[in-house]
Design an enzyme around this catalytic site. Structure first.
Site: not given
Length: 314
Positions: A164, A187, A259, A294
């Site tokens: 990210r 995160k 992104h 994906y």
């Protein structure tokens, strides 16, 4: 407990004890501010006065608002309210949890947009010090070269790792200590190790030896890997602008964001035969279910090949 005090206690909990990011805590704060305002307008001042019927009415009004909110935004709002009341019940501040029967909306499953390998190469080539707004190759000197080397290293690393943009701008130089891997903090401050390919390594080496030392001298000493023109750590917004400028130079008509590079990284790995659980680890997803979106992109590519190649496909 008075509603504003209860919200403050919950936000301290998620920020300090759960270690959620400042961005996530800020989103919770906005959601709960609207919730408290709605309750206050109906004469509710204490968290123990909130009932299941009130929560259901609040959720229903938000869902039927005009223009209709996105399912993902509505789900996040309900998650904020549900987490808030669960915390209060667990801490004994509320006698029970009024959100027990609240069911979040089913979010629409959207396929991520990915660039082709050719488009990625055009984007990366347009980010270097020799690229101009017209796509011509120009001799770069001075600050233009310093910034161009940084921009190429930034975009190469984003695509090479699928990280990210918030993770990449937080990298320190020491996070590249092992050469062919980078230590990424995701995160919840969870660390993961991601390999770095030869193209990104070469771009990083050029930036670290020819650009970063000069940029660093322009500002205060910082361990951050990517620096701005005045020597301060590169911000997430500045990184976004770097990508926008490169996309303009590459004459890419599709919307390109940080992104987009992450989506392209995952899609190209899966199209190349990578296992979905390996991609999950590289992306830092907590659940493989998040990564499996994906696989639908790869299935679409298979359908296209089948439709154009099989004699009885149509």
């Amino acid at each position: 407990m008075q509603l504003e005090r209860a919200v403050d206690a919950y936000l301290r909990h998620v920020a300090i004890e759960r270690g959620l990011s400042a961005h996530t805590v800020s989103a919770y704060r906005r959601d709960l501010a609207g919730y408290v305002e709605w309750l206050t307008a109906r004469g509710v001042a204490d968290s123990n006065e909130v009932t299941g019927a009130l929560v259901a009415k609040f959720a229903g009004e938000r869902a039927s608002a005009e223009p209709p909110p996105a399912a993902s935004s509505l789900a996040r709002l309900q998650s904020s309210v549900r987490g808030f009341h669960r915390f209060l019940a667990r801490e004994g501040i509320e006698t029970d949890d009024p959100t027990g029967r609240l069911r979040p909306p089913k979010a629409a499953r959207r396929l991520p947009k990915a660039l082709t390998v050719d488009q990625i190469e055009r984007l990366l080539d347009a980010s270097g010090p020799e690229a101009s707004l017209t796509g011509d190759v120009l001799p770069a000197t001075g600050s233009d070269e310093l910034i161009g080397l940084r921009d190429r290293a930034l975009l190469e690393l984003l695509y090479a790792t699928g990280a990210r943009v918030s993770e990449v701008v937080q990298l320190d130089v020491d996070d590249l200590a092992h050469g062919d891997v980078v230590r990424v903090r995701g995160k919840g401050s969870k660390e993961r190790i991601v390999p770095v390919g030869s193209y990104a390594r070469a771009a990083l080496e050029a930036y670290l030896t020819r650009s970063r030392p000069e940029l660093s001298r322009r500002g205060r000493a910082t361990p951050r890997l990517f620096l701005g023109a005045r020597g301060a750590p590169l911000s997430r917004q500045s990184a976004w602008l770097v990508i926008q400028h490169a996309a303009a130079r590459a004459q890419l008509t599709a919307h390109v964001s940080p992104h987009t590079l992450r989506h392209s990284f995952a899609t190209h790995l899966l199209q190349g035969g990578a296992d979905v659980r390996v991609v999950q680890e590289l992306l830092g997803h907590a659940s493989v279910a998040t990564t499996q979106i994906y696989t639908h992109v790869s299935v679409d590519a298979l359908r296209d090949v089948y439709a154009t190649s099989h004699p009885r496909a149509r």
